[in-house]
Scaffold this motif. Structure first.
Motif, PDB file in Angstrom:
ATOM      1  N   MET A   1       0.531  -1.318  -0.028  1.00 53.54           N
ATOM      2  CA  MET A   1      -0.202   0.251   0.282  1.00 53.54           C
ATOM      3  C   MET A   1       0.694   1.278   0.229  1.00 53.54           C
ATOM      4  N   TYR A   2       1.896   1.505   0.420  1.00 55.47           N
ATOM      5  CA  TYR A   2       2.631   2.800   0.509  1.00 55.47           C
ATOM      6  C   TYR A   2       4.295   2.167   0.106  1.00 55.47           C
ATOM      7  N   SER A   3       4.746   2.939  -0.269  1.00 54.42           N
ATOM      8  CA  SER A   3       6.440   3.354  -0.570  1.00 54.42           C
ATOM      9  C   SER A   3       7.151   3.913   0.359  1.00 54.42           C
ATOM     10  N   TRP A   4       8.397   3.790   0.719  1.00 54.39           N
ATOM     11  CA  TRP A   4       8.914   4.683   0.925  1.00 54.39           C
ATOM     12  C   TRP A   4       9.516   6.035   1.156  1.00 54.39           C
ATOM     13  N   GLN A   5       9.511   6.231  -0.279  1.00 55.98           N
ATOM     14  CA  GLN A   5       9.806   7.295  -1.035  1.00 55.98           C
ATOM     15  C   GLN A   5       8.442   7.994  -1.051  1.00 55.98           C
ATOM     16  N   TYR A   6       6.852   7.439  -0.790  1.00 55.27           N
ATOM     17  CA  TYR A   6       5.986   8.066  -0.761  1.00 55.27           C
ATOM     18  C   TYR A   6       5.667   8.592   0.762  1.00 55.27           C
ATOM     19  N   LEU A   7       6.386   8.065   2.109  1.00 52.28           N
ATOM     20  CA  LEU A   7       6.098   8.055   3.815  1.00 52.28           C
ATOM     21  C   LEU A   7       7.505   9.340   3.292  1.00 52.28           C
ATOM     22  N   LEU A   8       8.922   8.842   3.076  1.00 51.43           N
ATOM     23  CA  LEU A   8       9.236  10.418   2.935  1.00 51.43           C
ATOM     24  C   LEU A   8       8.729  11.963   2.799  1.00 51.43           C
ATOM     25  N   LYS A   9       8.535  11.451   1.273  1.00 49.52           N
ATOM     26  CA  LYS A   9       7.602  13.018   0.694  1.00 49.52           C
ATOM     27  C   LYS A   9       6.313  13.655   2.158  1.00 49.52           C
ATOM     28  N   ARG A  10       6.244  12.706   2.201  1.00 47.91           N
ATOM     29  CA  ARG A  10       4.787  13.499   3.174  1.00 47.91           C
ATOM     30  C   ARG A  10       5.178  14.164   4.527  1.00 47.91           C
ATOM     31  N   ILE A  11       6.448  12.770   5.262  1.00 48.10           N
ATOM     32  CA  ILE A  11       7.306  13.250   6.175  1.00 48.10           C
ATOM     33  C   ILE A  11       7.961  15.187   5.796  1.00 48.10           C
ATOM     34  N   GLY A  12       8.437  14.775   4.707  1.00 41.54           N
ATOM     35  CA  GLY A  12       8.988  16.093   4.458  1.00 41.54           C
ATOM     36  C   GLY A  12       8.199  17.296   4.213  1.00 41.54           C
ATOM     37  N   LEU A  13       7.019  17.297   3.835  1.00 45.60           N
ATOM     38  CA  LEU A  13       6.387  18.470   3.833  1.00 45.60           C
ATOM     39  C   LEU A  13       5.691  18.352   4.801  1.00 45.60           C
ATOM     40  N   LEU A  14       4.917  17.652   6.032  1.00 43.41           N
ATOM     41  CA  LEU A  14       4.521  17.571   7.305  1.00 43.41           C
ATOM     42  C   LEU A  14       6.388  19.156   8.191  1.00 43.41           C
ATOM     43  N   ILE A  15       7.363  18.781   7.765  1.00 42.81           N
ATOM     44  CA  ILE A  15       8.732  19.275   7.836  1.00 42.81           C
ATOM     45  C   ILE A  15       8.432  21.144   7.123  1.00 42.81           C
ATOM     46  N   THR A  16       8.053  21.260   6.079  1.00 48.19           N
ATOM     47  CA  THR A  16       7.819  22.104   5.557  1.00 48.19           C
ATOM     48  C   THR A  16       7.170  23.040   6.408  1.00 48.19           C
ATOM     49  N   VAL A  17       5.803  22.214   6.716  1.00 47.59           N
ATOM     50  CA  VAL A  17       4.389  23.437   6.945  1.00 47.59           C
ATOM     51  C   VAL A  17       4.764  23.610   8.590  1.00 47.59           C
ATOM     52  N   MET A  18       5.655  22.528   9.139  1.00 52.64           N
ATOM     53  CA  MET A  18       6.072  23.627  10.310  1.00 52.64           C
ATOM     54  C   MET A  18       7.214  24.533  10.362  1.00 52.64           C
ATOM     55  N   TRP A  19       8.154  24.315   8.933  1.00 51.75           N
ATOM     56  CA  TRP A  19       8.863  25.442   9.520  1.00 51.75           C
ATOM     57  C   TRP A  19       8.770  26.284   9.024  1.00 51.75           C
ATOM     58  N   THR A  20       7.481  26.645   8.080  1.00 50.38           N
ATOM     59  CA  THR A  20       6.642  27.558   7.598  1.00 50.38           C
ATOM     60  C   THR A  20       5.781  28.285   8.877  1.00 50.38           C
ATOM     61  N   ALA A  21       5.082  28.062  10.123  1.00 53.13           N
ATOM     62  CA  ALA A  21       4.635  28.184  10.970  1.00 53.13           C
ATOM     63  C   ALA A  21       5.466  28.816  11.517  1.00 53.13           C
ATOM     64  N   ALA A  22       6.971  28.171  11.916  1.00 52.34           N
ATOM     65  CA  ALA A  22       7.098  28.541  13.295  1.00 52.34           C
ATOM     66  C   ALA A  22       8.047  29.954  12.589  1.00 52.34           C
ATOM     67  N   THR A  23       8.310  30.277  11.303  1.00 55.46           N
ATOM     68  CA  THR A  23       9.425  31.142  10.579  1.00 55.46           C
ATOM     69  C   THR A  23       8.144  32.515  10.656  1.00 55.46           C
ATOM     70  N   ILE A  24       6.690  32.066  10.675  1.00 60.28           N
ATOM     71  CA  ILE A  24       5.703  32.786  10.831  1.00 60.28           C
ATOM     72  C   ILE A  24       5.301  33.757  11.770  1.00 60.28           C
ATOM     73  N   ASN A  25       5.012  32.704  12.993  1.00 62.43           N
ATOM     74  CA  ASN A  25       4.770  32.731  14.446  1.00 62.43           C
ATOM     75  C   ASN A  25       6.135  33.632  14.950  1.00 62.43           C
ATOM     76  N   PHE A  26       7.531  33.515  14.090  1.00 61.79           N
ATOM     77  CA  PHE A  26       8.383  34.194  14.764  1.00 61.79           C
ATOM     78  C   PHE A  26       8.392  35.444  14.377  1.00 61.79           C
ATOM     79  N   LEU A  27       8.182  35.917  12.649  1.00 62.27           N
ATOM     80  CA  LEU A  27       8.369  37.523  12.939  1.00 62.27           C
ATOM     81  C   LEU A  27       7.156  38.107  13.217  1.00 62.27           C
ATOM     82  N   ILE A  28       5.669  37.397  13.487  1.00 57.30           N
ATOM     83  CA  ILE A  28       4.634  38.718  14.010  1.00 57.30           C
ATOM     84  C   ILE A  28       4.601  39.618  15.174  1.00 57.30           C
TER      85      ILE A  28
END
Length: 335
Positions: A1-28
């Motif tokens: 059902m799953y592949s390592w490439q897909y899981l890594l891609k989804r985890i990478g997207l989660l990290i990107t969203v967290m980094w973006t939110a952290a940056t916005i919350n720091f700047l505001i």
């Protein structure tokens, strides 16, 4: 059902969203001209009638303690490290308490109220919407269509006001605010549990009614589209039992986009929970956010916001991974 490439891609997207939110919350907060540390110390000195000599030295010492005297790039790096470590330092408004300890005190109340409300609203709304969209359902169920439209269009805090007016002011059946009575002792006893349920009933009803209408209308629309599909018509022509067609074919195929809609509505639901908790004086993260804004407790706001963002991202990831369990046709390939 799953592949390592897909899981890594989804985890990478989660990290990107967290980094973006952290940056916005720091700047505001940096855009505000106010100094929360100076305001807090000046207020404490004024209320205490203390001699304000040496106040500037205290302000500089506290700025070093909270790290706000460092260069902006160093503050930004420290903010990202806080997210990675899940350690957001000391609370400005409740010093010397740490942000984590303050959040841990309020988190169980929000989890109890929010999770219970959204699960009840999702289950009841999905069942009700499925029955509303099923052509063989009783005609009297159509009464819930305009009712669902009304509750889904009214904000949760407005529903809260109405519930307070009717059930607290007029009927006096439920308390106005708080999570339990002031005279109650927090303990695992039947009396205290019933007191907590009684205090949380109205805020839970406000959140459930707000979410339930939208869930019911969405599921009804999905059922209407699903019942017109060829496989439903073919199953009916084969003489399958209506119950089997309803549950095994119509509801099951409409459930996947319904779950997707639930995840997409988490942000709105969290915002509604914040307003409802503030309205009812419920000691959860919502009331904590409101109090933190008033005293400019940026560290506490940063910690709460990042925890909420992480919770939404994690819920999205989990739901994405359980899609194949809901629909076996879905496969996450290596591409």
């Amino acid at each position: 059902m799953y592949s390592w490439q897909y899981l890594l891609k989804r985890i990478g997207l989660l990290i990107t969203v967290m980094w973006t939110a952290a940056t916005i919350n720091f700047l505001i907060p940096k855009l505000s001209p106010r100094d929360p540390i100076m305001e807090r110390l000046v207020q404490a000195a004024t209320q205490g009638g203390r001699n304000q000599s040496g106040l500037q030295q205290m302000i500089e010492a506290y700025r070093r303690e909270f790290g706000v005297d460092a260069p902006i790039w160093q503050q930004y790096g420290n903010a990202l490290l806080k997210v990675v470590r899940f350690d957001y330092g000391y609370s400005i408004g409740q010093y010397p308490r740490t942000v984590n300890s303050v959040i841990l005190d309020a988190l169980p109340w929000t989890l109890g109220l929010g999770l219970m409300s959204i699960l009840i609203a999702f289950v009841i709304g999905t069942i009700l919407g499925a029955l509303l969209g099923w052509p063989r359902s009783p005609r009297w169920l159509r009464f819930f269509v305009p009712t669902s439209m009304l509750t889904s269009a009214v904000p949760a805090f407005v529903l809260g006001f109405l519930l307070i007016y009717v059930f607290s002011f007029q009927l006096k059946l439920f308390p106005l605010a708080g999570a339990y009575s002031r005279t109650a002792t927090p303990e695992l006893s039947p009396e205290f549990i019933l007191d907590v349920i009684r205090h949380g009933f109205l805020p839970a009803c406000a959140l459930i009614l707000f979410q339930l209408g939208g869930q019911a209308l969405q599921m009804r629309s999905l059922m209407v589209m699903t019942t017109g599909e060829d496989y439903i018509i073919f199953a009916d022509a084969k003489g399958l039992r209506p119950r089997r067609i309803f549950l095994g074919y119509a509801v099951r195929n409409a459930l996947l986009p319904q779950v997707t809609g639930l995840v997409l509505s988490l942000g709105t639901f969290i915002f509604s929970t914040v307003l409802v908790e503030t309205l009812f004086g419920y000691p959860g993260l919502g009331l904590l956010i409101n109090n933190s804004i008033q005293v400019l407790d940026y560290n506490l706001l940063y910690g709460i916001t990042m925890i909420l963002v992480f919770a939404v991202c994690l819920a999205t990831l989990i739901v994405d991974l359980i899609y194949p369990l809901l629909d076996p046709r879905i496969r996450y390939g290596k591409a």
